[in-house]
Design an enzyme around this catalytic site. Structure first.
Site: not given
Ligand code: GLY
Ligand code: MN
Ligand code: MN
Length: 446
Positions: A36, A223, A240, A251, A330, A334, A341, A376, A380, A414, A416
């Site tokens: 449920d 991610h 992020d 974003d 990466h 985008h 995205h 972005e 790393y 990063r 962005e």
């Protein structure tokens, strides 16, 4: 929802073809593994774009021959009213969405048999499979519509830009609140809770994607979705995250020093990423291709890593061998819109560039006014990429083993921003500190 806008969206699609019908099914409520537990309802983006309907279980038909918009609404029974709430009367549905024809509870097959189109354009879906079974005497095209919708959605109208600006406005506030409260000893989930509190208290209840709240070495996991680590003195914290407003996403990424002061190495890496980002933003003007921006950032990152003594050799050779992708694996950015995205990055016939890093770029086309993009870049230290490279005779001569090994738990940085492309300089929707001195200044006041 202003239906004039969605009528214009339908019209935009309509200008591409003058025959056949476009058929789409909206989203339904999803449950967790047959229990449920209900996931929050989120309309399918193409359906939302064309109809403005933000309710479950609707379908639509656009007759490209005469421009008529048919809306098929669910026939709700009293059980629905008991468990889910008021049943919207037909007059109100007409008022809200202004279809030319409203069909309550009618089967799609029946509606289509009445129109009897020469071709049915739809997207690959359960509905497409059903139509292929139910209407074997009709031509069903499941390829053209995806491309046509992407073409329409890539350039945003003023209403869409307004929603993106509002989502960004709240995102600026929420990121700033986290920055002002950051300190060693917090858990990643506390940062996430604070961030979401400031989104939701402003009415933005839906996250645009799985937000990333990553401290220390976790900031090198692109991610990362875990949130259990305690922030330590000397860590970086990479956030992020963004929520959506009426479906339109925000974003942003920033990487803050947990204790308010960047270490020397954090400063070095941060400055390189910042320079790569600012250069790409300066060049984000009509006519520039997104892959050019990616390579511009990659060159600056290569130069920076050379100057920092992490890479060895000359820049041209390092670029030819894609060494930057070991640190920047990466894409640069985008499209942003109803999806984080967003669609439209690869028009029909345009393929991915098969080079490390670049192959993940989600947009390969010339920028035009009205497009909305993210920029972005990041650097790393990802052991899963660097350790094999250090043992690879083709790559190892270009890498400073001793320095890289010392930075394997550095994490990543990063930065962005979200940009609206205009005829002149882009409109930057992200208004968060990103210069080292500005960040340290805000943190020293908190
Ligand atoms: N975290 C998703 C993105 O920045 O693209
Ligand atoms: Mn992001
Ligand atoms: Mn992004």
């Amino acid at each position: 929802m202003p239906s004039k806008e969605h009528r214009d969206n339908l019209q935009k699609l309509f200008t591409r073809d003058k025959h056949g019908v476009v058929v789409l099914r909206g989203a339904s409520i999803l449950h967790r593994y047959g229990t449920d537990y209900e996931f929050p309802f989120r309309q399918e983006s193409n359906f939302w774009y064309l109809t403005g309907v933000d309710e479950p279980d609707y379908e639509m038909v656009l007759n490209l021959g005469n421009g008529n918009f048919h809306l098929i609404a669910p026939d709700r029974d009293s059980d629905f009213a008991v468990w889910n709430g008021r049943i919207v009367p037909p007059a109100e549905i007409r008022e809200r969405y202004q279809p030319d024809h409203l069909h309550i509870g009618q089967e799609m097959e029946e509606v289509l048999r009445e129109i009897d189109p020469d071709v049915i354009y739809t997207v690959p879906s359960d509905l497409a499979d059903e139509l292929e079974d139910d209407l074997p005497d009709h031509t069903i095209d499941t390829e053209s519509l995806t491309d046509a919708l992407a073409w329409c959605r890539a350039i945003k109208n003023e209403d869409e830009l307004g929603r993106l600006r509002h989502a960004a406005e709240i995102n600026n506030q929420a990121h700033l609140e986290v920055l002002q409260n950051l300190r060693p000893g917090l858990y990643e989930y506390e940062c996430k809770a604070l961030f979401e509190y400031h989104q939701i208290r402003n009415g933005l209840v839906q996250d645009a994607y799985n937000g990333i709240h990553a401290s220390g070495p976790n900031s090198a996991i692109l991610h990362y979705t875990g949130t259990n680590r305690k922030l330590r003195n000397g860590d970086l914290y990479l956030i992020d995250a963004g929520h959506e407003y009426l479906g339109y996403a925000s974003d942003f990424s920033r990487t803050w020093p947990v204790n308010g002061r960047y270490t020397d190495w954090q400063k070095v890496i941060c400055e390189i990423v910042l320079e790569a980002q600012k250069a790409a933003i300066r060049e984000a003007t009509p006519g520039t291709r997104m892959e050019e921006l990616h390579l511009l950032s990659a060159k600056i990152i290569t130069d920076g890593l050379l100057d920092a003594g992490l890479l060895r050799g000359n820049r041209k050779e390092l670029m030819e061998k894609d060494l930057f992708a070991l640190f920047f694996p990466h894409g640069l950015g985008h499209f942003l819109g109803l999806d984080t995205h967003d669609v439209g990055g690869y028009p029909k016939g345009v393929t991915r560039i098969d080079r490390p890093g670049l192959r993940h770029l989600r947009v390969r086309r010339e920028l035009e006014p009205g497009m909305v993009i993210t920029v972005e870049p990041g650097i790393y230290f990802i052991p899963a990429l660097l350790l094999p490279a250090l043992d690879n005779p083709e790559k190892a001569p270009y890498l400073n083993r001793e320095r890289i090994e010392r930075l394997l738990d550095f994490g990543g940085i990063r930065i962005e921003d979200n940009l609206i492309i205009t005829e002149q300089s882009p409109e930057n929707l992200t208004r968060l500190p990103k210069e080292i001195t500005d960040i340290e200044e805000v943190m020293s006041r908190s």
